[in-house]
Motif scaffolding. Sequence first.
Motif, PDB file in Angstrom:
ATOM      1  N   TYR A  23       0.633  -1.311  -0.298  1.00 33.33           N
ATOM      2  CA  TYR A  23      -0.139  -0.113  -0.028  1.00 33.33           C
ATOM      3  C   TYR A  23       0.778   1.111   0.137  1.00 33.33           C
ATOM      4  O   TYR A  23       0.741   2.169  -0.373  1.00 33.33           O
ATOM      5  CB  TYR A  23      -0.786  -0.284   0.860  1.00 33.33           C
ATOM      6  N   CYS A  24       1.932   1.386   0.405  1.00 34.36           N
ATOM      7  CA  CYS A  24       2.465   2.288   0.806  1.00 34.36           C
ATOM      8  C   CYS A  24       3.616   2.434  -0.665  1.00 34.36           C
ATOM      9  O   CYS A  24       3.819   3.925  -1.336  1.00 34.36           O
ATOM     10  CB  CYS A  24       4.049   1.943   1.884  1.00 34.36           C
ATOM     11  N   GLU A  25       3.994   1.552  -1.190  1.00 33.07           N
ATOM     12  CA  GLU A  25       4.467   1.603  -2.416  1.00 33.07           C
ATOM     13  C   GLU A  25       3.539   1.759  -4.303  1.00 33.07           C
ATOM     14  O   GLU A  25       3.539   2.889  -4.597  1.00 33.07           O
ATOM     15  CB  GLU A  25       6.015  -0.140  -2.833  1.00 33.07           C
ATOM     16  N   VAL A  26       2.903   1.009  -3.862  1.00 31.53           N
ATOM     17  CA  VAL A  26       1.740   0.697  -5.595  1.00 31.53           C
ATOM     18  C   VAL A  26       0.838   2.582  -4.744  1.00 31.53           C
ATOM     19  O   VAL A  26       0.929   3.188  -6.221  1.00 31.53           O
ATOM     20  CB  VAL A  26       1.216  -0.184  -5.290  1.00 31.53           C
ATOM     21  N   LEU A  27       0.821   3.072  -3.554  1.00 30.31           N
ATOM     22  CA  LEU A  27      -0.335   4.070  -3.900  1.00 30.31           C
ATOM     23  C   LEU A  27       0.039   5.135  -3.183  1.00 30.31           C
ATOM     24  O   LEU A  27      -0.964   5.659  -3.014  1.00 30.31           O
ATOM     25  CB  LEU A  27      -1.787   3.539  -2.923  1.00 30.31           C
ATOM     26  N   GLY A  28       1.588   5.107  -2.257  1.00 27.64           N
ATOM     27  CA  GLY A  28       1.443   6.044  -1.429  1.00 27.64           C
ATOM     28  C   GLY A  28       1.036   6.604   0.069  1.00 27.64           C
ATOM     29  O   GLY A  28       1.742   7.734   0.197  1.00 27.64           O
ATOM     30  N   MET A  29       0.772   5.395   0.326  1.00 29.04           N
ATOM     31  CA  MET A  29       0.199   5.542   1.590  1.00 29.04           C
ATOM     32  C   MET A  29       1.230   5.894   2.245  1.00 29.04           C
ATOM     33  O   MET A  29       1.875   5.151   2.194  1.00 29.04           O
ATOM     34  CB  MET A  29      -0.640   4.450   1.902  1.00 29.04           C
ATOM     35  N   GLU A  30       0.413   6.783   3.531  1.00 23.38           N
ATOM     36  CA  GLU A  30       1.700   6.715   4.980  1.00 23.38           C
ATOM     37  C   GLU A  30       1.744   6.105   5.962  1.00 23.38           C
ATOM     38  O   GLU A  30       0.610   5.762   6.268  1.00 23.38           O
ATOM     39  CB  GLU A  30       1.284   8.321   5.243  1.00 23.38           C
ATOM     40  N   TRP A  31       2.400   5.239   6.314  1.00 24.60           N
ATOM     41  CA  TRP A  31       2.823   4.272   8.009  1.00 24.60           C
ATOM     42  C   TRP A  31       2.253   5.488   9.026  1.00 24.60           C
ATOM     43  O   TRP A  31       3.325   6.106   8.939  1.00 24.60           O
ATOM     44  CB  TRP A  31       3.233   3.209   8.274  1.00 24.60           C
ATOM     45  N   ILE A  32       0.887   5.899   9.818  1.00 22.78           N
ATOM     46  CA  ILE A  32       0.741   6.407  10.862  1.00 22.78           C
ATOM     47  C   ILE A  32       0.770   5.605  11.807  1.00 22.78           C
ATOM     48  O   ILE A  32       0.793   4.228  11.891  1.00 22.78           O
ATOM     49  CB  ILE A  32      -0.181   7.783  10.782  1.00 22.78           C
ATOM     50  N   TYR A  33       1.177   6.351  13.142  1.00 27.76           N
ATOM     51  CA  TYR A  33       1.153   5.994  13.958  1.00 27.76           C
ATOM     52  C   TYR A  33       2.195   4.454  14.967  1.00 27.76           C
ATOM     53  O   TYR A  33       1.782   3.315  14.717  1.00 27.76           O
ATOM     54  CB  TYR A  33      -0.263   5.126  14.526  1.00 27.76           C
ATOM     55  N   LYS A  34       3.312   4.691  13.808  1.00 22.17           N
ATOM     56  CA  LYS A  34       4.430   3.580  13.961  1.00 22.17           C
ATOM     57  C   LYS A  34       4.611   3.390  15.535  1.00 22.17           C
ATOM     58  O   LYS A  34       4.565   4.161  16.563  1.00 22.17           O
ATOM     59  CB  LYS A  34       5.876   4.210  13.244  1.00 22.17           C
ATOM     60  N   GLY A  35       4.572   2.057  15.842  1.00 21.92           N
ATOM     61  CA  GLY A  35       5.023   1.360  16.214  1.00 21.92           C
ATOM     62  C   GLY A  35       3.554   1.594  18.057  1.00 21.92           C
ATOM     63  O   GLY A  35       3.960   0.356  18.997  1.00 21.92           O
ATOM     64  N   ALA A  36       2.579   1.606  17.546  1.00 26.26           N
ATOM     65  CA  ALA A  36       1.509   1.525  18.390  1.00 26.26           C
ATOM     66  C   ALA A  36       0.846  -0.033  17.854  1.00 26.26           C
ATOM     67  O   ALA A  36       1.229  -0.791  17.535  1.00 26.26           O
ATOM     68  CB  ALA A  36       0.559   2.029  18.123  1.00 26.26           C
ATOM     69  N   TRP A  37       0.699  -0.669  19.332  1.00 28.31           N
ATOM     70  CA  TRP A  37       0.353  -1.631  18.869  1.00 28.31           C
ATOM     71  C   TRP A  37       0.629  -3.093  18.378  1.00 28.31           C
ATOM     72  O   TRP A  37       0.722  -4.241  18.061  1.00 28.31           O
ATOM     73  CB  TRP A  37      -1.368  -2.090  17.741  1.00 28.31           C
ATOM     74  N   ASP A  38       2.258  -3.013  19.152  1.00 28.87           N
ATOM     75  CA  ASP A  38       2.870  -3.855  18.561  1.00 28.87           C
ATOM     76  C   ASP A  38       3.019  -4.356  17.261  1.00 28.87           C
ATOM     77  O   ASP A  38       3.793  -4.849  16.197  1.00 28.87           O
ATOM     78  CB  ASP A  38       2.451  -5.241  19.476  1.00 28.87           C
ATOM     79  N   GLY A  39       2.819  -3.266  16.238  1.00 28.00           N
ATOM     80  CA  GLY A  39       2.722  -3.004  14.197  1.00 28.00           C
ATOM     81  C   GLY A  39       1.306  -4.047  14.126  1.00 28.00           C
ATOM     82  O   GLY A  39       1.270  -4.733  13.004  1.00 28.00           O
ATOM     83  N   ASN A  40       0.514  -4.433  15.325  1.00 24.99           N
ATOM     84  CA  ASN A  40      -0.882  -4.938  14.508  1.00 24.99           C
ATOM     85  C   ASN A  40      -1.847  -4.729  15.132  1.00 24.99           C
ATOM     86  O   ASN A  40      -2.207  -5.195  16.121  1.00 24.99           O
ATOM     87  CB  ASN A  40      -0.448  -6.535  14.061  1.00 24.99           C
ATOM     88  N   PRO A  41      -2.921  -3.901  14.739  1.00 22.00           N
ATOM     89  CA  PRO A  41      -2.928  -3.630  13.196  1.00 22.00           C
ATOM     90  C   PRO A  41      -1.236  -1.967  13.296  1.00 22.00           C
ATOM     91  O   PRO A  41      -1.085  -1.939  13.438  1.00 22.00           O
ATOM     92  CB  PRO A  41      -4.499  -2.965  12.927  1.00 22.00           C
ATOM     93  N   VAL A  42      -2.133  -2.477  11.591  1.00 21.16           N
ATOM     94  CA  VAL A  42      -0.511  -1.199  11.266  1.00 21.16           C
ATOM     95  C   VAL A  42      -1.590   0.140  10.731  1.00 21.16           C
ATOM     96  O   VAL A  42      -2.903  -0.370   9.828  1.00 21.16           O
ATOM     97  CB  VAL A  42       0.445  -1.347   9.878  1.00 21.16           C
TER      98      VAL A  42
END
Length: 129
Positions: A23-42
Amino acid sequence: MELKRIDHLAIVCADVAVSRAWYCEVLGMEWIYKGAWDGNPVFLRKGETCLAIFEAGTGATIQPREGIRLDHFAFLAESMTDFKQACSELKAKDIPFEFQDHEISHSIYFKDPDGHVVEITTYDLHPEK
């Protein structure tokens, strides 16, 4: 009831890292809340649209009943120029898609690594020249 917009869609995938990267590479989405929930969900964001991506079997909040599912979800390309750019970028990344003319809009449909159907649509059918 006063509601503004959809806040996020929650999807379940086989591998959170693979889906996040796609989703980041194809649609250019940004990963937000990095580190929350031990990475699941992102949580990913593009404009005002967010996705919560859960790994299968690890705690999506509601499990779908058999036969009931989300058919697809759509991102809006505000102009025909943006729509054509999305088509070009998908072609360059060798991601197959299907075009459909819906009379009021044009759309393309393609699948993410887990088979979720993603749509990009535009209502800008007759742009000013």
